[in-house]
Design a protein around this motif. Structure first.
Motif, mmCIF file in Angstrom:
data_model
loop_
_atom_site.group_PDB
_atom_site.id
_atom_site.type_symbol
_atom_site.label_atom_id
_atom_site.label_comp_id
_atom_site.label_asym_id
_atom_site.label_seq_id
_atom_site.Cartn_x
_atom_site.Cartn_y
_atom_site.Cartn_z
ATOM 1 N N CYS A 192 -18.181 -0.026 -12.309
ATOM 2 C CA CYS A 192 -17.962 0.223 -10.889
ATOM 3 C C CYS A 192 -16.531 -0.113 -10.470
ATOM 4 N N THR A 193 -16.000 -1.193 -10.994
ATOM 5 C CA THR A 193 -14.633 -1.572 -10.648
ATOM 6 C C THR A 193 -13.655 -0.469 -11.034
ATOM 7 N N ALA A 194 -13.851 0.096 -12.219
ATOM 8 C CA ALA A 194 -12.977 1.174 -12.676
ATOM 9 C C ALA A 194 -13.102 2.419 -11.812
ATOM 10 N N LEU A 195 -14.272 2.601 -11.186
ATOM 11 C CA LEU A 195 -14.536 3.795 -10.386
ATOM 12 C C LEU A 195 -14.277 3.576 -8.893
ATOM 13 N N GLY A 196 -13.875 2.373 -8.509
ATOM 14 C CA GLY A 196 -13.640 2.094 -7.092
ATOM 15 C C GLY A 196 -14.909 1.937 -6.292
ATOM 16 N N ILE A 197 -15.993 1.518 -6.950
ATOM 17 C CA ILE A 197 -17.291 1.338 -6.302
ATOM 18 C C ILE A 197 -17.536 -0.151 -6.082
ATOM 19 N N GLY A 198 -17.887 -0.534 -4.858
ATOM 20 C CA GLY A 198 -18.111 -1.927 -4.527
ATOM 21 C C GLY A 198 -19.566 -2.326 -4.688
ATOM 22 N N GLN A 199 -19.788 -3.627 -4.829
ATOM 23 C CA GLN A 199 -21.141 -4.153 -4.971
ATOM 24 C C GLN A 199 -21.637 -4.714 -3.636
ATOM 25 N N MET A 200 -22.848 -4.307 -3.282
ATOM 26 C CA MET A 200 -23.542 -4.811 -2.092
ATOM 27 C C MET A 200 -24.815 -5.466 -2.612
ATOM 28 N N ALA A 270 -22.377 -18.696 -1.861
ATOM 29 C CA ALA A 270 -20.922 -18.698 -2.058
ATOM 30 C C ALA A 270 -20.581 -18.188 -3.451
ATOM 31 N N TRP A 271 -21.386 -18.557 -4.434
ATOM 32 C CA TRP A 271 -21.159 -18.103 -5.817
ATOM 33 C C TRP A 271 -21.284 -16.578 -5.903
ATOM 34 N N ALA A 272 -22.301 -16.009 -5.260
ATOM 35 C CA ALA A 272 -22.510 -14.562 -5.325
ATOM 36 C C ALA A 272 -21.356 -13.801 -4.683
ATOM 37 N N LEU A 273 -20.691 -14.418 -3.715
ATOM 38 C CA LEU A 273 -19.611 -13.745 -2.990
ATOM 39 C C LEU A 273 -18.234 -13.970 -3.601
ATOM 40 N N ARG A 274 -18.169 -14.773 -4.656
ATOM 41 C CA ARG A 274 -16.867 -15.093 -5.231
ATOM 42 C C ARG A 274 -16.273 -13.834 -5.871
ATOM 43 N N GLY A 275 -14.987 -13.808 -6.062
ATOM 44 C CA GLY A 275 -14.338 -12.707 -6.762
ATOM 45 C C GLY A 275 -14.227 -11.455 -5.918
ATOM 46 N N GLU A 276 -13.702 -10.418 -6.539
ATOM 47 C CA GLU A 276 -13.398 -9.175 -5.829
ATOM 48 C C GLU A 276 -14.492 -8.122 -5.931
ATOM 49 N N ALA A 277 -15.371 -8.219 -6.925
ATOM 50 C CA ALA A 277 -16.326 -7.133 -7.154
ATOM 51 C C ALA A 277 -17.365 -7.022 -6.045
ATOM 52 N N VAL A 278 -17.828 -8.160 -5.529
ATOM 53 C CA VAL A 278 -18.892 -8.163 -4.520
ATOM 54 C C VAL A 278 -18.275 -8.130 -3.131
ATOM 55 N N ALA A 279 -18.521 -7.041 -2.411
ATOM 56 C CA ALA A 279 -17.994 -6.924 -1.053
ATOM 57 C C ALA A 279 -18.876 -7.650 -0.050
ATOM 58 N N THR A 280 -20.192 -7.570 -0.245
ATOM 59 C CA THR A 280 -21.119 -8.174 0.701
ATOM 60 C C THR A 280 -22.405 -8.550 -0.007
ATOM 61 N N ALA A 281 -23.073 -9.572 0.513
ATOM 62 C CA ALA A 281 -24.366 -10.005 -0.010
ATOM 63 C C ALA A 281 -25.405 -9.831 1.085
ATOM 64 N N VAL A 282 -26.517 -9.197 0.743
ATOM 65 C CA VAL A 282 -27.568 -8.917 1.708
ATOM 66 C C VAL A 282 -28.544 -10.086 1.734
ATOM 67 N N ILE A 283 -28.727 -10.671 2.904
ATOM 68 C CA ILE A 283 -29.695 -11.751 3.064
ATOM 69 C C ILE A 283 -30.800 -11.292 4.005
ATOM 70 N N GLY A 284 -31.963 -11.881 3.843
ATOM 71 C CA GLY A 284 -33.040 -11.692 4.795
ATOM 72 C C GLY A 284 -33.242 -12.987 5.559
ATOM 73 N N ALA A 285 -34.131 -12.960 6.517
ATOM 74 C CA ALA A 285 -34.421 -14.167 7.279
ATOM 75 C C ALA A 285 -35.776 -14.014 7.953
ATOM 76 N N SER A 286 -36.495 -15.124 8.036
ATOM 77 C CA SER A 286 -37.749 -15.138 8.790
ATOM 78 C C SER A 286 -37.587 -15.880 10.106
ATOM 79 N N ALA A 287 -36.389 -16.459 10.323
ATOM 80 C CA ALA A 287 -36.091 -17.153 11.570
ATOM 81 C C ALA A 287 -34.593 -17.070 11.823
ATOM 82 N N PRO A 288 -34.167 -16.940 13.076
ATOM 83 C CA PRO A 288 -32.736 -16.793 13.380
ATOM 84 C C PRO A 288 -31.877 -17.914 12.836
ATOM 85 N N GLU A 289 -32.383 -19.140 12.838
ATOM 86 C CA GLU A 289 -31.560 -20.263 12.380
ATOM 87 C C GLU A 289 -31.203 -20.179 10.900
ATOM 88 N N GLN A 290 -31.994 -19.458 10.124
ATOM 89 C CA GLN A 290 -31.653 -19.289 8.708
ATOM 90 C C GLN A 290 -30.348 -18.523 8.558
#
Length: 340
Positions: A192-200, A270-290
Protein backbone atom coordinates in the motif's frame (compact mmCIF):
# COMPACT_ATOMS: atom_id res chain seq x y z
CA UNK A 1 -7.48 16.26 17.50
CA UNK A 2 -4.87 15.70 14.83
CA UNK A 3 -5.52 15.20 11.13
CA UNK A 4 -3.74 13.48 8.25
CA UNK A 5 -4.37 12.85 4.57
CA UNK A 6 -5.60 9.35 3.80
CA UNK A 7 -3.18 7.99 1.24
CA UNK A 8 -1.63 10.22 -1.39
CA UNK A 9 -4.86 11.56 -2.86
CA UNK A 10 -7.54 10.89 -0.25
CA UNK A 11 -9.45 13.17 2.10
CA UNK A 12 -7.96 14.68 5.23
CA UNK A 13 -9.16 12.49 8.11
CA UNK A 14 -9.09 12.80 11.88
CA UNK A 15 -6.43 10.56 13.38
CA UNK A 16 -9.14 8.88 15.40
CA UNK A 17 -12.25 7.92 13.46
CA UNK A 18 -15.56 6.83 14.92
CA UNK A 19 -17.07 3.54 13.77
CA UNK A 20 -20.43 1.99 14.64
CA UNK A 21 -20.00 -1.57 13.40
CA UNK A 22 -21.09 -3.39 16.58
CA UNK A 23 -22.97 -0.76 18.51
CA UNK A 24 -25.47 1.38 16.60
CA UNK A 25 -28.70 -0.46 15.90
CA UNK A 26 -27.38 -3.51 17.72
CA UNK A 27 -25.81 -3.27 21.18
CA UNK A 28 -26.86 0.30 22.05
CA UNK A 29 -30.13 2.09 22.48
CA UNK A 30 -30.60 4.66 19.73
CA UNK A 31 -30.21 7.58 22.14
CA UNK A 32 -26.82 6.29 23.29
CA UNK A 33 -25.67 5.69 19.72
CA UNK A 34 -26.59 9.26 18.77
CA UNK A 35 -24.88 10.64 21.90
CA UNK A 36 -21.64 8.88 20.97
CA UNK A 37 -21.60 10.54 17.55
CA UNK A 38 -22.24 13.93 19.14
CA UNK A 39 -19.37 13.32 21.58
CA UNK A 40 -17.12 12.38 18.65
CA UNK A 41 -18.00 15.62 16.86
CA UNK A 42 -17.34 17.62 20.03
CA UNK A 43 -13.93 15.94 20.30
CA UNK A 44 -12.96 17.08 16.80
CA UNK A 45 -13.50 13.72 15.13
CA UNK A 46 -14.45 14.35 11.51
CA UNK A 47 -14.28 10.82 10.12
CA UNK A 48 -17.14 8.36 10.52
CA UNK A 49 -17.12 4.74 9.36
CA UNK A 50 -20.06 2.41 8.84
CA UNK A 51 -21.29 -0.21 6.33
CA UNK A 52 -24.44 -1.47 4.66
CA UNK A 53 -24.10 -4.73 6.59
CA UNK A 54 -23.89 -3.27 10.10
CA UNK A 55 -27.14 -4.04 11.92
CA UNK A 56 -28.72 -4.70 8.52
CA UNK A 57 -28.53 -1.03 7.56
CA UNK A 58 -29.62 0.42 10.91
CA UNK A 59 -26.08 1.62 11.65
CA UNK A 60 -26.11 3.76 8.50
CA UNK A 61 -29.54 5.13 9.38
CA UNK A 62 -28.42 6.14 12.87
CA UNK A 63 -25.24 7.76 11.59
CA UNK A 64 -27.31 9.72 9.09
CA UNK A 65 -29.63 10.87 11.87
CA UNK A 66 -26.71 11.86 14.09
CA UNK A 67 -25.07 13.94 11.35
CA UNK A 68 -28.28 15.68 10.30
CA UNK A 69 -27.69 19.42 10.44
CA UNK A 70 -23.89 19.05 10.48
CA UNK A 71 -22.04 20.89 7.70
CA UNK A 72 -21.59 18.09 5.16
CA UNK A 73 -18.22 19.43 4.01
CA UNK A 74 -16.89 19.28 7.59
CA UNK A 75 -17.12 15.48 7.90
CA UNK A 76 -15.74 12.48 6.04
CA UNK A 77 -18.44 9.82 5.72
CA UNK A 78 -17.22 6.31 4.92
CA UNK A 79 -19.29 3.23 4.24
CA UNK A 80 -18.79 -0.20 2.68
CA UNK A 81 -20.41 -2.59 0.25
CA UNK A 82 -20.13 -6.34 -0.17
CA UNK A 83 -21.73 -7.84 2.93
CA UNK A 84 -25.09 -6.13 3.09
CA UNK A 85 -27.64 -8.71 2.00
CA UNK A 86 -25.13 -11.39 2.94
CA UNK A 87 -21.67 -12.14 1.58
CA UNK A 88 -21.37 -14.67 -1.20
CA UNK A 89 -21.54 -14.89 -4.99
CA UNK A 90 -21.88 -11.47 -6.56
CA UNK A 91 -21.20 -9.55 -3.35
CA UNK A 92 -19.20 -7.00 -5.37
CA UNK A 93 -21.02 -7.31 -8.68
CA UNK A 94 -21.94 -4.15 -10.56
CA UNK A 95 -25.62 -4.69 -9.83
CA UNK A 96 -25.07 -5.21 -6.10
CA UNK A 97 -22.82 -2.14 -5.87
CA UNK A 98 -25.30 0.12 -7.67
CA UNK A 99 -28.25 -1.06 -5.57
CA UNK A 100 -26.36 -1.02 -2.28
CA UNK A 101 -24.88 2.42 -2.87
CA UNK A 102 -28.26 4.02 -3.52
CA UNK A 103 -29.66 2.35 -0.39
CA UNK A 104 -26.68 3.53 1.68
CA UNK A 105 -27.05 7.10 0.46
CA UNK A 106 -30.74 7.04 1.34
CA UNK A 107 -30.09 5.69 4.84
CA UNK A 108 -27.24 8.14 5.44
CA UNK A 109 -29.29 11.06 4.17
CA UNK A 110 -26.55 12.34 1.89
CA UNK A 111 -25.95 12.77 -1.81
CA UNK A 112 -22.47 11.28 -1.70
CA UNK A 113 -20.05 9.32 0.46
CA UNK A 114 -16.47 10.47 0.78
CA UNK A 115 -15.02 6.95 0.89
CA UNK A 116 -16.75 3.84 -0.47
CA UNK A 117 -15.00 0.61 0.47
CA UNK A 118 -15.24 -2.93 -0.86
CA UNK A 119 -15.97 -5.12 2.14
CA UNK A 120 -13.83 -8.25 1.67
CA UNK A 121 -12.72 -9.61 -1.71
CA UNK A 122 -15.30 -11.28 -3.95
CA UNK A 123 -13.84 -14.27 -5.81
CA UNK A 124 -17.03 -14.77 -7.79
CA UNK A 125 -17.00 -11.36 -9.51
CA UNK A 126 -14.31 -10.27 -11.98
CA UNK A 127 -12.29 -7.49 -10.41
CA UNK A 128 -12.73 -5.50 -13.62
CA UNK A 129 -16.48 -5.48 -13.02
CA UNK A 130 -16.12 -4.32 -9.42
CA UNK A 131 -13.70 -1.51 -10.26
CA UNK A 132 -15.81 -0.49 -13.25
CA UNK A 133 -18.84 -0.13 -10.97
CA UNK A 134 -16.77 1.96 -8.57
CA UNK A 135 -15.68 4.16 -11.48
CA UNK A 136 -19.32 4.64 -12.50
CA UNK A 137 -20.18 5.71 -8.94
CA UNK A 138 -17.34 8.24 -8.89
CA UNK A 139 -18.33 9.68 -12.28
CA UNK A 140 -21.94 9.97 -11.10
CA UNK A 141 -20.80 12.07 -8.14
CA UNK A 142 -22.11 9.57 -5.61
CA UNK A 143 -18.63 8.61 -4.36
CA UNK A 144 -15.54 10.78 -3.94
CA UNK A 145 -12.89 8.09 -3.29
CA UNK A 146 -12.84 4.31 -3.03
CA UNK A 147 -11.04 1.81 -0.86
CA UNK A 148 -10.97 -1.82 0.19
CA UNK A 149 -11.26 -3.61 3.50
CA UNK A 150 -9.36 -6.73 4.54
CA UNK A 151 -7.90 -7.47 1.12
CA UNK A 152 -4.57 -9.23 0.64
CA UNK A 153 -1.59 -7.40 -0.87
CA UNK A 154 -1.87 -9.02 -4.31
CA UNK A 155 -5.59 -8.23 -4.49
CA UNK A 156 -4.93 -4.60 -3.58
CA UNK A 157 -2.21 -4.40 -6.21
CA UNK A 158 -4.50 -5.63 -8.97
CA UNK A 159 -7.26 -3.25 -7.89
CA UNK A 160 -4.83 -0.31 -7.86
CA UNK A 161 -3.75 -1.08 -11.42
CA UNK A 162 -7.34 -1.10 -12.63
CA UNK A 163 -8.11 2.06 -10.65
CA UNK A 164 -5.31 3.88 -12.43
CA UNK A 165 -6.63 2.80 -15.81
CA UNK A 166 -10.14 3.94 -14.91
CA UNK A 167 -9.09 7.18 -13.26
CA UNK A 168 -10.56 6.11 -9.92
CA UNK A 169 -8.98 7.42 -6.68
CA UNK A 170 -8.27 4.20 -4.73
CA UNK A 171 -6.89 5.72 -1.54
CA UNK A 172 -7.57 3.46 1.43
CA UNK A 173 -7.34 0.01 2.93
CA UNK A 174 -9.21 -0.85 6.12
CA UNK A 175 -7.57 -3.80 7.88
CA UNK A 176 -7.59 -5.08 11.43
CA UNK A 177 -4.41 -3.95 13.23
CA UNK A 178 -3.35 -3.97 16.85
CA UNK A 179 -0.56 -4.98 19.20
CA UNK A 180 -1.97 -8.52 18.99
CA UNK A 181 -2.91 -8.68 15.29
CA UNK A 182 -0.11 -7.60 12.92
CA UNK A 183 -0.85 -9.60 9.77
CA UNK A 184 -0.65 -6.53 7.53
CA UNK A 185 2.93 -5.65 8.40
CA UNK A 186 4.77 -8.11 6.15
CA UNK A 187 2.93 -7.61 2.86
CA UNK A 188 -0.06 -5.26 2.94
CA UNK A 189 1.57 -2.16 4.41
CA UNK A 190 4.61 -2.23 2.06
CA UNK A 191 2.37 -2.80 -0.98
CA UNK A 192 0.00 0.00 0.00
CA UNK A 193 2.81 2.42 0.80
CA UNK A 194 4.27 1.90 -2.66
CA UNK A 195 0.84 2.52 -4.20
CA UNK A 196 0.01 5.64 -2.18
CA UNK A 197 -2.78 3.87 -0.28
CA UNK A 198 -3.32 4.76 3.38
CA UNK A 199 -4.39 2.50 6.23
CA UNK A 200 -7.63 3.12 8.12
CA UNK A 201 -7.28 0.43 10.76
CA UNK A 202 -10.05 -1.18 12.75
CA UNK A 203 -10.03 -2.91 16.14
CA UNK A 204 -6.86 -1.21 17.42
CA UNK A 205 -7.84 -2.43 20.91
CA UNK A 206 -8.44 -6.02 19.69
CA UNK A 207 -12.17 -5.93 20.33
CA UNK A 208 -11.61 -4.57 23.82
CA UNK A 209 -9.12 -7.21 24.90
CA UNK A 210 -6.37 -4.57 25.04
CA UNK A 211 -8.37 -2.61 27.59
CA UNK A 212 -7.41 -5.29 30.13
CA UNK A 213 -11.03 -5.95 31.10
CA UNK A 214 -10.80 -9.67 30.27
CA UNK A 215 -8.80 -11.72 32.77
CA UNK A 216 -7.31 -15.21 32.32
CA UNK A 217 -9.30 -17.94 34.01
CA UNK A 218 -12.31 -15.66 34.55
CA UNK A 219 -15.54 -15.35 32.58
CA UNK A 220 -15.98 -12.19 30.48
CA UNK A 221 -17.56 -9.31 32.42
CA UNK A 222 -21.32 -8.95 32.15
CA UNK A 223 -22.27 -6.53 29.41
CA UNK A 224 -18.91 -6.77 27.64
CA UNK A 225 -18.59 -7.23 23.91
CA UNK A 226 -17.52 -10.85 24.32
CA UNK A 227 -20.92 -11.80 25.75
CA UNK A 228 -23.02 -9.53 23.53
CA UNK A 229 -25.73 -11.24 21.56
CA UNK A 230 -24.04 -10.06 18.37
CA UNK A 231 -20.50 -8.87 17.88
CA UNK A 232 -18.35 -11.03 20.12
CA UNK A 233 -17.87 -13.68 17.47
CA UNK A 234 -16.66 -11.32 14.77
CA UNK A 235 -14.56 -9.01 16.92
CA UNK A 236 -13.06 -11.30 19.57
CA UNK A 237 -13.81 -15.02 19.42
CA UNK A 238 -13.00 -15.51 15.74
CA UNK A 239 -9.44 -14.39 16.45
CA UNK A 240 -8.96 -16.39 19.70
CA UNK A 241 -8.37 -13.20 21.68
CA UNK A 242 -10.01 -14.77 24.77
CA UNK A 243 -7.52 -17.64 24.93
CA UNK A 244 -5.95 -17.77 28.40
CA UNK A 245 -2.45 -17.51 26.92
CA UNK A 246 -3.46 -14.27 25.16
CA UNK A 247 -5.10 -12.84 28.27
CA UNK A 248 -2.10 -13.72 30.41
CA UNK A 249 0.24 -11.95 27.98
CA UNK A 250 -2.08 -8.93 27.88
CA UNK A 251 -2.06 -8.80 31.69
CA UNK A 252 1.75 -8.68 31.64
CA UNK A 253 1.62 -5.86 29.08
CA UNK A 254 -0.93 -3.96 31.19
CA UNK A 255 1.36 -4.20 34.23
CA UNK A 256 4.26 -2.81 32.21
CA UNK A 257 2.13 0.06 30.92
CA UNK A 258 0.88 0.81 34.42
CA UNK A 259 4.40 1.01 35.83
CA UNK A 260 5.13 3.59 33.10
CA UNK A 261 2.11 5.65 34.17
CA UNK A 262 -0.06 4.64 31.20
CA UNK A 263 -3.19 2.61 30.75
CA UNK A 264 -2.88 -0.26 28.30
CA UNK A 265 -5.64 1.00 25.95
CA UNK A 266 -4.01 4.42 25.76
CA UNK A 267 -0.67 2.83 24.90
CA UNK A 268 -2.24 0.36 22.44
CA UNK A 269 -4.08 3.06 20.49
CA UNK A 270 -0.98 5.27 20.40
CA UNK A 271 0.99 2.26 19.12
CA UNK A 272 -1.50 1.64 16.29
CA UNK A 273 -1.20 5.28 15.19
CA UNK A 274 2.58 5.43 15.22
CA UNK A 275 4.48 5.87 11.95
CA UNK A 276 3.32 7.09 8.58
CA UNK A 277 1.38 4.11 7.21
CA UNK A 278 -1.69 4.44 9.44
CA UNK A 279 -3.66 7.60 8.75
CA UNK A 280 -6.50 6.91 11.17
CA UNK A 281 -7.69 4.30 13.65
CA UNK A 282 -11.39 3.46 13.89
CA UNK A 283 -12.73 3.17 17.42
CA UNK A 284 -16.17 2.28 18.67
CA UNK A 285 -17.83 3.32 21.89
CA UNK A 286 -20.76 2.31 24.05
CA UNK A 287 -20.63 5.55 26.05
CA UNK A 288 -19.53 9.10 25.15
CA UNK A 289 -16.87 9.22 27.86
CA UNK A 290 -14.99 6.36 26.21
CA UNK A 291 -14.31 8.62 23.23
CA UNK A 292 -12.90 11.34 25.46
CA UNK A 293 -10.59 8.84 27.18
CA UNK A 294 -9.29 7.56 23.84
CA UNK A 295 -8.19 11.04 22.79
CA UNK A 296 -5.35 10.79 25.30
CA UNK A 297 -3.58 8.43 22.89
CA UNK A 298 -2.83 11.40 20.64
CA UNK A 299 -0.72 12.92 23.40
CA UNK A 300 1.15 9.76 24.37
CA UNK A 301 4.88 9.60 23.61
CA UNK A 302 6.05 6.03 23.11
CA UNK A 303 9.26 5.16 24.90
CA UNK A 304 11.28 2.68 22.76
CA UNK A 305 12.40 0.70 25.81
CA UNK A 306 8.80 0.36 27.04
CA UNK A 307 7.70 -0.80 23.58
CA UNK A 308 10.49 -3.36 23.58
CA UNK A 309 9.26 -4.76 26.89
CA UNK A 310 5.64 -4.74 25.70
CA UNK A 311 6.65 -6.59 22.52
CA UNK A 312 8.54 -9.19 24.57
CA UNK A 313 5.51 -9.71 26.84
CA UNK A 314 3.15 -10.20 23.90
CA UNK A 315 5.52 -12.02 21.53
CA UNK A 316 4.20 -15.57 22.15
CA UNK A 317 0.65 -14.60 21.17
CA UNK A 318 1.10 -11.96 18.45
CA UNK A 319 -0.37 -13.03 15.10
CA UNK A 320 1.66 -12.02 12.03
CA UNK A 321 0.77 -14.53 9.29
CA UNK A 322 -0.23 -12.61 6.10
CA UNK A 323 -2.48 -15.53 5.15
CA UNK A 324 -4.80 -14.46 7.96
CA UNK A 325 -6.01 -11.31 6.21
CA UNK A 326 -9.75 -11.71 6.78
CA UNK A 327 -10.62 -12.27 3.10
CA UNK A 328 -8.14 -15.14 2.96
CA UNK A 329 -9.18 -16.51 6.35
CA UNK A 330 -12.84 -16.70 5.37
CA UNK A 331 -11.96 -18.16 1.98
CA UNK A 332 -9.90 -20.90 3.63
CA UNK A 333 -12.73 -21.63 6.07
CA UNK A 334 -15.19 -21.86 3.18
CA UNK A 335 -12.94 -24.25 1.27
CA UNK A 336 -12.52 -26.41 4.37
CA UNK A 337 -16.28 -26.53 4.89
CA UNK A 338 -16.82 -27.44 1.23
CA UNK A 339 -14.26 -30.24 1.47
CA UNK A 340 -16.18 -31.73 4.37
Amino acid sequence: MEYRRLGTDGPVVSRIAFGNSLTAGNQLADANALACVRAALDAGITTFDTADAYADGRAEELLGRALRGVDRDSVVVCTKVGRGGGPGPGALSAGRIATSLDASLRRLGTGHVDLYQAHLYDDSTPLEETMGAFADAVRAGKVRCVGVSEWAADEIGRAAGLARELGVPLVANQPQYSLLWRVIEAEVIPACTALGIGQMVWSPLAGGVLTGKYRPGQPPPAGSRAVAARGGEVSIRRFDFLDDAVLTAVSRAADLAGRAGLTLPRLALAWALRGEAVATAVIGASAPEQITRNLAALRTPLDPELLHRIDAALAPVVVRDPALTLSRMLRAASLTQTAR
